[in-house]
Design a protein around this motif. Sequence first.
Motif, short mmCIF file in Angstrom:
data_model
loop_
_atom_site.label_atom_id
_atom_site.label_comp_id
_atom_site.label_asym_id
_atom_site.label_seq_id
_atom_site.Cartn_x
_atom_site.Cartn_y
_atom_site.Cartn_z
N PRO A 21 0.81 -1.23 0.00
CA PRO A 21 0.00 0.00 0.00
C PRO A 21 0.84 1.28 0.00
O PRO A 21 0.46 2.27 -0.63
N HIS A 22 1.99 1.27 0.67
CA HIS A 22 2.79 2.50 0.73
C HIS A 22 3.49 2.82 -0.59
O HIS A 22 3.96 3.93 -0.79
N TRP A 23 3.54 1.86 -1.53
CA TRP A 23 4.11 2.15 -2.85
C TRP A 23 3.26 3.17 -3.60
O TRP A 23 3.77 3.89 -4.44
N SER A 47 13.43 7.73 -9.15
CA SER A 47 13.58 8.46 -10.40
C SER A 47 12.37 8.28 -11.32
O SER A 47 12.15 9.10 -12.20
N ALA A 48 11.61 7.21 -11.12
CA ALA A 48 10.39 7.00 -11.92
C ALA A 48 9.52 5.96 -11.24
O ALA A 48 10.02 5.05 -10.59
N VAL A 49 8.21 6.11 -11.41
CA VAL A 49 7.23 5.17 -10.87
C VAL A 49 6.29 4.80 -12.01
O VAL A 49 5.78 5.67 -12.71
N MET A 50 6.05 3.50 -12.18
CA MET A 50 5.13 3.06 -13.23
C MET A 50 3.71 3.47 -12.85
O MET A 50 3.38 3.54 -11.66
N PRO A 51 2.86 3.76 -13.83
CA PRO A 51 1.50 4.21 -13.53
C PRO A 51 0.70 3.26 -12.65
O PRO A 51 -0.12 3.71 -11.84
N ASP A 52 0.92 1.95 -12.77
CA ASP A 52 0.17 1.01 -11.95
C ASP A 52 0.84 0.73 -10.60
O ASP A 52 0.38 -0.09 -9.82
N ARG A 53 1.97 1.41 -10.35
CA ARG A 53 2.71 1.34 -9.08
C ARG A 53 3.31 -0.04 -8.80
O ARG A 53 3.64 -0.36 -7.67
#
Length: 80
Positions: A21-23, A47-53
């Motif tokens: 959940p914290h992602w 540096s980057a996070v995918m849209p679906d986390r």
Amino acid sequence: MARKKTSIAAEAPLRPAEPSPHWSALREGDRVTVRLSPGFETGGRVSAVMPDRTAVWVDLDGGRGRTLLHCSDGVDILPA
């Protein structure tokens, strides 16, 4: 001579592909602690996070490069 191959692989993934959940709170530029296993952790910056986390790119401290972490890798990414 070729042998007959049998595939008895499990249909389910080895680890769940659901992020912790914290992602969902991680944003580009956040300082984080990456806990790879008990007793081994390192710091870095998202540096980057995918849209679906489900996956996060982290620039590791100390010039150790950039790494892609997936939620099924068994790592924890915690705010620093």
